[in-house]
Enzyme design. Sequence first.
Site, PDB file in Angstrom:
ATOM      1  N   LYS A 122       0.829  -1.377   0.101  1.00 56.96           N
ATOM      2  CA  LYS A 122       0.243   0.164  -0.218  1.00 56.96           C
ATOM      3  C   LYS A 122       0.661   1.485   0.320  1.00 56.96           C
ATOM      4  O   LYS A 122       0.588   2.373  -0.996  1.00 56.96           O
ATOM      5  CB  LYS A 122      -0.394   0.180   1.151  1.00 56.96           C
ATOM      6  CG  LYS A 122      -1.895  -0.929   1.032  1.00 56.96           C
ATOM      7  CD  LYS A 122      -2.845  -1.077   2.184  1.00 56.96           C
ATOM      8  CE  LYS A 122      -4.173  -2.199   1.681  1.00 56.96           C
ATOM      9  NZ  LYS A 122      -4.879  -1.839   3.062  1.00 56.96           N
ATOM     10  N   LYS A 203      -5.161  -9.475  -8.441  1.00 58.35           N
ATOM     11  CA  LYS A 203      -6.124 -10.208  -7.593  1.00 58.35           C
ATOM     12  C   LYS A 203      -7.394  -9.412  -7.835  1.00 58.35           C
ATOM     13  O   LYS A 203      -6.790  -8.183  -8.160  1.00 58.35           O
ATOM     14  CB  LYS A 203      -6.004 -10.557  -6.242  1.00 58.35           C
ATOM     15  CG  LYS A 203      -5.938  -8.771  -5.629  1.00 58.35           C
ATOM     16  CD  LYS A 203      -6.300  -9.026  -3.278  1.00 58.35           C
ATOM     17  CE  LYS A 203      -5.732  -8.547  -2.435  1.00 58.35           C
ATOM     18  NZ  LYS A 203      -5.679  -7.854  -2.026  1.00 58.35           N
ATOM     19  N   LYS A 206     -11.061  -3.803  -4.370  1.00 56.68           N
ATOM     20  CA  LYS A 206     -11.767  -2.337  -3.954  1.00 56.68           C
ATOM     21  C   LYS A 206      -9.868  -0.956  -4.429  1.00 56.68           C
ATOM     22  O   LYS A 206     -10.299  -0.604  -4.905  1.00 56.68           O
ATOM     23  CB  LYS A 206     -11.342  -2.297  -2.925  1.00 56.68           C
ATOM     24  CG  LYS A 206     -13.514  -3.168  -2.352  1.00 56.68           C
ATOM     25  CD  LYS A 206     -13.259  -3.456  -0.604  1.00 56.68           C
ATOM     26  CE  LYS A 206     -12.930  -4.010   0.451  1.00 56.68           C
ATOM     27  NZ  LYS A 206     -14.034  -4.278   1.157  1.00 56.68           N
TER      28      LYS A 206
HETATM   29  P1  TYM Z   1     -11.110  -6.405   3.411  1.00 53.35           P
HETATM   30  O1  TYM Z   1     -12.382  -5.807   4.383  1.00 53.35           O
HETATM   31  O2  TYM Z   1      -9.732  -6.337   2.374  1.00 53.35           O
HETATM   32  O3  TYM Z   1     -12.416  -8.685   2.674  1.00 53.35           O
HETATM   33  C1  TYM Z   1     -12.648  -8.986   3.016  1.00 53.35           C
HETATM   34  C2  TYM Z   1     -12.557 -10.533   2.958  1.00 53.35           C
HETATM   35  O4  TYM Z   1     -13.229 -10.597   1.457  1.00 53.35           O
HETATM   36  C3  TYM Z   1     -11.426 -11.398   0.467  1.00 53.35           C
HETATM   37  N1  TYM Z   1     -10.933 -11.160  -1.037  1.00 53.35           N
HETATM   38  C4  TYM Z   1     -11.064 -12.206  -1.412  1.00 53.35           C
HETATM   39  N2  TYM Z   1     -10.655 -13.138  -1.507  1.00 53.35           N
HETATM   40  C5  TYM Z   1     -10.909 -13.473  -2.875  1.00 53.35           C
HETATM   41  N3  TYM Z   1     -10.047 -13.140  -3.627  1.00 53.35           N
HETATM   42  C6  TYM Z   1     -10.223 -11.619  -3.324  1.00 53.35           C
HETATM   43  N4  TYM Z   1      -9.847 -10.803  -4.562  1.00 53.35           N
HETATM   44  C7  TYM Z   1     -10.403 -11.258  -2.303  1.00 53.35           C
HETATM   45  N5  TYM Z   1     -10.235 -10.230  -2.369  1.00 53.35           N
HETATM   46  C8  TYM Z   1     -10.777 -10.041  -0.685  1.00 53.35           C
HETATM   47  C9  TYM Z   1     -10.323 -10.898   2.433  1.00 53.35           C
HETATM   48  O5  TYM Z   1      -9.410 -12.050   2.011  1.00 53.35           O
HETATM   49  C10 TYM Z   1     -11.247 -11.283   3.503  1.00 53.35           C
HETATM   50  O6  TYM Z   1     -11.710 -12.671   3.958  1.00 53.35           O
HETATM   51  N6  TYM Z   1      -8.235  -7.449   7.399  1.00 53.35           N
HETATM   52  C11 TYM Z   1      -9.403  -8.210   6.664  1.00 53.35           C
HETATM   53  C12 TYM Z   1     -10.595  -7.040   7.712  1.00 53.35           C
HETATM   54  C13 TYM Z   1     -10.652  -7.824   8.649  1.00 53.35           C
HETATM   55  C14 TYM Z   1     -10.051  -8.811   9.705  1.00 53.35           C
HETATM   56  C15 TYM Z   1     -10.008  -9.358  10.721  1.00 53.35           C
HETATM   57  C16 TYM Z   1     -10.447 -10.464   8.944  1.00 53.35           C
HETATM   58  C17 TYM Z   1     -10.482  -7.075   9.663  1.00 53.35           C
HETATM   59  N7  TYM Z   1     -10.169  -7.708  10.615  1.00 53.35           N
HETATM   60  C18 TYM Z   1     -10.146 -10.326  11.359  1.00 53.35           C
HETATM   61  C19 TYM Z   1     -10.867 -11.567   9.492  1.00 53.35           C
HETATM   62  C20 TYM Z   1     -10.661 -11.060  11.008  1.00 53.35           C
HETATM   63  C21 TYM Z   1      -9.487  -7.146   5.615  1.00 53.35           C
HETATM   64  O7  TYM Z   1      -9.100  -5.601   5.016  1.00 53.35           O
HETATM   65  O8  TYM Z   1     -10.059  -7.893   4.954  1.00 53.35           O
END
Ligand code: TYM
Length: 341
Positions: A122, A203, A206
């Site tokens: 990032k 991937k 967003k």
């Molecule tokens: P975030 O909000 O970026 O994404 C949410 C979930 O979507 C999955 N994901 C994907 N899976 C497959 N292919 C893709 N292209 C793809 N893009 C996103 C992410 O792996 C995620 O599971 N840090 C986390 C949020 C968080 C969290 C936690 C998750 C905060 N605390 C505790 C689990 C446990 C995040 O930014 O996800």
Amino acid sequence: MSTPATGPSARPRILSGMQPTSDSLHLGNYLGALVNWVGLQRDFDTYYFVADLHALTVPTDPEVLRRRTRITAAQFIAGGVDPEESAVFCQSHVHQHAELGWVLACQTAMGEMNRMTQYKDKTAKGQNANVGLFTYPVLMAADILMYDAAYVPVGEDQRQHLEITRDLAERMNARFGEVLRVPEPYIVKESAKIMDLQDPTSKMSKTSSTEKGILEMMEDPARLAKKLRSAVTDTGSEIRFDPETKPGVSNLLVIHSVLSGTKVADLEAEFAGRGYGDLKKAVAEVVVEAVTPFRERMTELLDDPAELDRILARGAERAGLIAQATTTRVRDAIGLLPGAR
Ligand code: TYM
């Protein structure tokens, strides 16, 4: 380890979250995470939250953050999370997350955070680096360890964060006695990395996908179909799953397979001798079939924000009971005085 389960259920616990950083989940969030959250509800004690504190690492207009937080929670439910079954809540409503985050930050070496690839990526892309972004994985570890989570269903991009979470739990246990449960990742190989339609070696994301590369759940179905028609495919004409040499076609096969429940091998057989256009058309059909009820349910949920807020309040109450028990255990273990309870 033998940390006692707290709360009414003795089923192993599942915890996961998503950031409210967009007005719509994309297909990667849905297939990589949400579909699995839903599937785990019956056999596990499930906790799903909107990571609104994590969203503060990116400057966001307060009104937009409020709107996206509700939208994200609604999308969990529209995607099949049952708030009677699972606790659905906002991270910031359970104030112990920030407290445990601080305790864990004091157990984390600077070098460990420096090695986190998401932070490096990032900042390399020019994102303004605040201290919250740097320590983001520590708060995520607190989210998980708070609930004695046995499994954490996420996409592949969160694997490194789960590794540091495990390290921190093990470190706390070594220093202070068995105080935290060491969680296991739950990453479903096939759908763990849905790729960008225009750049199938990256991937779907967003923050970094272009408009044409990302499929948003709340998008107009005709637009989704159009994006799929113009998805980048590969040289040659064979429809075969091979992410190395055919990343575009492989991505389309995965999307179809997870949504339709058809094995990739069966899809390969079905499309043998047919062109990429046929595959794209079929994928568009299954995508539109999935998003249509999702969009309808979203409209109903957003029409009644008071009910949504009640769901979030109930979820926070349920989560808060466990969070209170964990922080009390941690406070005692590390030597903080109990104070008034
Ligand atoms: P975030 O909000 O970026 O994404 C949410 C979930 O979507 C999955 N994901 C994907 N899976 C497959 N292919 C893709 N292209 C793809 N893009 C996103 C992410 O792996 C995620 O599971 N840090 C986390 C949020 C968080 C969290 C936690 C998750 C905060 N605390 C505790 C689990 C446990 C995040 O930014 O996800």
